[in-house]
Motif scaffolding. Structure first.
Motif, short mmCIF file in Angstrom:
data_model
loop_
_atom_site.label_atom_id
_atom_site.label_comp_id
_atom_site.label_asym_id
_atom_site.label_seq_id
_atom_site.Cartn_x
_atom_site.Cartn_y
_atom_site.Cartn_z
N GLY A 88 -31.53 -2.50 139.18
CA GLY A 88 -31.78 -3.90 139.76
C GLY A 88 -30.46 -4.73 139.52
N ARG A 89 -30.11 -5.42 140.71
CA ARG A 89 -28.91 -6.35 140.50
C ARG A 89 -29.61 -7.54 141.35
NH1 ARG A 89 -26.42 -1.68 141.81
NH2 ARG A 89 -26.50 -2.03 144.04
N LEU A 90 -29.87 -8.74 140.20
CA LEU A 90 -30.62 -10.01 140.83
C LEU A 90 -29.88 -11.32 140.55
CD1 LEU A 90 -33.94 -8.63 138.61
CD2 LEU A 90 -33.12 -7.99 140.82
N THR B 67 -26.74 -13.89 137.30
CA THR B 67 -27.19 -12.75 137.78
C THR B 67 -27.86 -11.87 136.56
OG1 THR B 67 -25.58 -12.63 139.46
CG2 THR B 67 -26.04 -10.67 138.37
N ALA B 68 -28.68 -11.13 136.88
CA ALA B 68 -29.38 -10.19 135.80
C ALA B 68 -29.17 -8.56 136.35
CB ALA B 68 -30.69 -10.34 135.54
N LEU B 69 -28.73 -8.00 135.37
CA LEU B 69 -28.80 -6.28 135.66
C LEU B 69 -29.97 -5.77 134.87
CD1 LEU B 69 -25.10 -5.16 135.42
CD2 LEU B 69 -26.49 -5.34 137.47
N VAL B 70 -30.98 -4.96 135.55
CA VAL B 70 -32.10 -4.42 134.81
C VAL B 70 -32.26 -2.93 135.41
CG1 VAL B 70 -33.50 -6.28 134.81
CG2 VAL B 70 -33.70 -4.97 136.71
N CYS B 71 -32.43 -2.19 134.09
CA CYS B 71 -32.57 -0.65 134.42
C CYS B 71 -33.98 -0.06 133.88
CB CYS B 71 -31.34 -0.13 133.56
SG CYS B 71 -31.07 1.75 133.74
N TYR B 72 -34.36 0.60 134.91
CA TYR B 72 -35.87 0.93 134.77
C TYR B 72 -35.75 2.38 134.23
CZ TYR B 72 -37.09 -3.12 137.08
OH TYR B 72 -37.58 -4.48 137.51
N PRO B 73 -36.91 2.88 133.62
CA PRO B 73 -36.92 4.45 133.24
C PRO B 73 -36.69 5.65 134.36
CG PRO B 73 -38.61 3.16 132.07
CD PRO B 73 -37.92 2.06 133.54
N ALA B 74 -37.13 5.22 135.49
CA ALA B 74 -36.87 6.17 136.49
C ALA B 74 -35.38 6.26 137.05
CB ALA B 74 -37.71 5.99 137.62
N ASN C 179 -43.41 -12.36 133.00
CA ASN C 179 -42.96 -13.63 131.98
C ASN C 179 -42.14 -13.30 130.93
OD1 ASN C 179 -43.86 -16.57 133.50
ND2 ASN C 179 -45.46 -14.76 133.87
N GLU C 180 -42.31 -12.10 130.22
CA GLU C 180 -41.63 -11.80 129.23
C GLU C 180 -39.92 -11.40 129.41
OE1 GLU C 180 -45.20 -9.49 126.34
OE2 GLU C 180 -43.69 -8.26 127.75
N LEU C 181 -40.19 -10.84 130.61
CA LEU C 181 -38.68 -10.46 131.23
C LEU C 181 -37.90 -11.76 131.72
CD1 LEU C 181 -39.57 -7.33 133.48
CD2 LEU C 181 -38.21 -7.47 131.30
N LEU C 182 -38.51 -12.62 132.19
CA LEU C 182 -38.05 -14.12 132.38
C LEU C 182 -37.34 -14.71 131.12
CD1 LEU C 182 -40.11 -15.55 135.22
CD2 LEU C 182 -37.79 -14.97 135.38
N GLN C 183 -38.29 -14.51 130.32
CA GLN C 183 -37.64 -15.03 128.99
C GLN C 183 -36.46 -14.58 128.34
OE1 GLN C 183 -40.55 -15.57 126.15
NE2 GLN C 183 -41.79 -17.23 127.08
N GLU C 184 -36.46 -13.06 128.67
CA GLU C 184 -35.42 -12.48 128.31
C GLU C 184 -34.17 -12.74 129.09
OE1 GLU C 184 -34.16 -7.69 127.20
OE2 GLU C 184 -35.95 -8.00 127.80
N TRP C 185 -34.48 -12.87 130.35
CA TRP C 185 -33.22 -13.11 131.28
C TRP C 185 -32.73 -14.28 130.74
CZ3 TRP C 185 -33.81 -13.13 137.18
CH2 TRP C 185 -32.79 -13.48 138.04
N GLU C 186 -33.44 -15.34 130.45
CA GLU C 186 -32.76 -16.61 130.13
C GLU C 186 -32.12 -16.55 128.79
OE1 GLU C 186 -34.43 -21.44 129.97
OE2 GLU C 186 -35.21 -19.83 128.58
N LEU D 184 -32.16 -4.80 129.91
CA LEU D 184 -31.77 -6.25 130.82
C LEU D 184 -30.57 -6.88 130.04
CD1 LEU D 184 -34.40 -8.73 132.13
CD2 LEU D 184 -32.12 -9.43 131.07
N GLU D 185 -29.77 -7.10 130.84
CA GLU D 185 -28.51 -7.76 130.63
C GLU D 185 -28.37 -8.89 131.91
OE1 GLU D 185 -26.95 -7.39 127.79
OE2 GLU D 185 -27.74 -5.55 127.29
#
Length: 336
Positions: free
Chosen positions: A229-231, A218-225, A323-330, A202-203
């Protein structure tokens, strides 16, 4: 008929009171907030049977079976714990809490009491979301490669407002970031089974106000599959809030993914375009708001003695991941 108490008197509490009054298996029995006089006025205006002088008093009432927790973000954990300790089922508005220790404590209390604790992402209860999951599982667009989602609106900066006050958990990421993030998580889960899928990376970037809250990000997330995601979230501008999913065999566009009209039942609509074919319009009719559907689903789980939700509604495990990912996003958006 599940007997509800509403812990909070703000705009979202008003929406939920209306939802309860329209639900087939729910009853709006009580309301409490930070000020007793506001609770009394709320009860009179929104057909709630009783107003209490405090949240503690409401949670101690044996007639109340479930509590909808919806104060400003920093109070979520405190008020939810108050209800859980009294053996009440709890539907807590997102984010469930601002710290993971609080969330783990809330979930521990729910397990000990044998009650239901869910985080309130009402769009997950709308039939449009179930239809989207069905399409993804059926491989309607082949292997999913990317998802784009946004939740945004323009609001004038006001440091006294909940949206912009760091002491009240203000900022775009915590207030609305959960929507596109949870949708990306849903797409990843539906594409590879129903279990929550943790992104490999996640960046994020963001724009910050002088008082330390994020205005847009804006966040970029990359899943194992191999799904990216561009959020995007914003409190400074209204962007395209649709959902777009791109697969190797086509694309899916959902014009109104959040179906968050609080008064009129939002009708679902999905645009499916398979490679080389014209777009297919899939209508998903609905006769209730997402909030009413959420209340009814929660009540049905409680009536069955269930203590967790079934996908696509957000489960306890997904709440932890979310919620772990929201904290990482912030953190990433702040350059930390």
């Amino acid at each position: 008929m599940l007997k509800w108490g509403i812990a909070g008197t703000g705009q979202i509490a008003r929406a939920f009171a209306l939802a309860l009054n329209r639900a087939e298996n729910c009853r709006a029995c009580g309301v409490a907030g930070r000020r007793a006089e506001k609770a009394a006025a709320f009860a009179a205006e929104h057909r709630v049977e009783r107003a209490y002088s405090s949240v503690e008093q409401m949670c101690a009432d044996p007639e109340i079976e479930a509590v909808y927790v919806c104060p400003p973000h920093p109070f979520h954990a405190e008020w939810a714990r108050c209800a859980l300790k009294q053996g009440k089922h709890v539907l807590c508005e997102k984010p469930m809490a601002l710290g993971m220790e609080e969330i783990h404590e809330m979930q521990r209390l729910a397990r000990e009491q044998g009650v239901l604790l869910l985080e309130g992402y009402m769009y997950r209860c709308h039939p449009q979301t179930a239809k989207l999951v069905e399409l993804l599982k059926a491989g309607a667009v082949g292997r999913v490669r990317s998802v784009e989602g946004a939740f945004s609106f323009r609001s004038e900066f006001n440091p006294a407002s909940r949206l912009f006050d760091p002491a009240l958990g203000g900022g775009a990421i915590w207030d609305i970031g959960g929507y596109p993030l949870s949708m990306a998580n849903l797409v990843a889960a539906a594409s590879s089974g129903n279990a929550p899928v943790r992104p490999e990376r996640l960046e994020a970037v963001g724009v910050w106000a002088e008082n330390g809250i994020d205005l847009l990000s804006t966040a970029l997330v990359c899943y194992p599959a191999g799904i990216v995601g561009r959020l995007t979230v914003s409190l400074t501008s209204t962007e395209d809030n649709s959902l777009r999913i791109y697969g190797e065999g086509g694309k899916i566009v959902v014009p109104d993914p959040w179906v968050c009209d609080r008064v009129n039942p939002p009708q679902g609509r999905i645009l499916l375009t398979r490679s080389g074919e014209a777009a297919e319009v899939i209508e998903v009719p609905c006769d209730r708001t997402s909030f009413t559907l959420e209340a009814e689903y929660f009540a049905s789980l409680a009536a069955q003695g269930k203590t967790d939700a079934v996908f696509p509604v957000m489960s306890a495990a997904e709440t932890v991941l979310q919620n772990e990912l929201l904290q990482e996003w912030e953190r990433k958006a702040a350059g930390k």
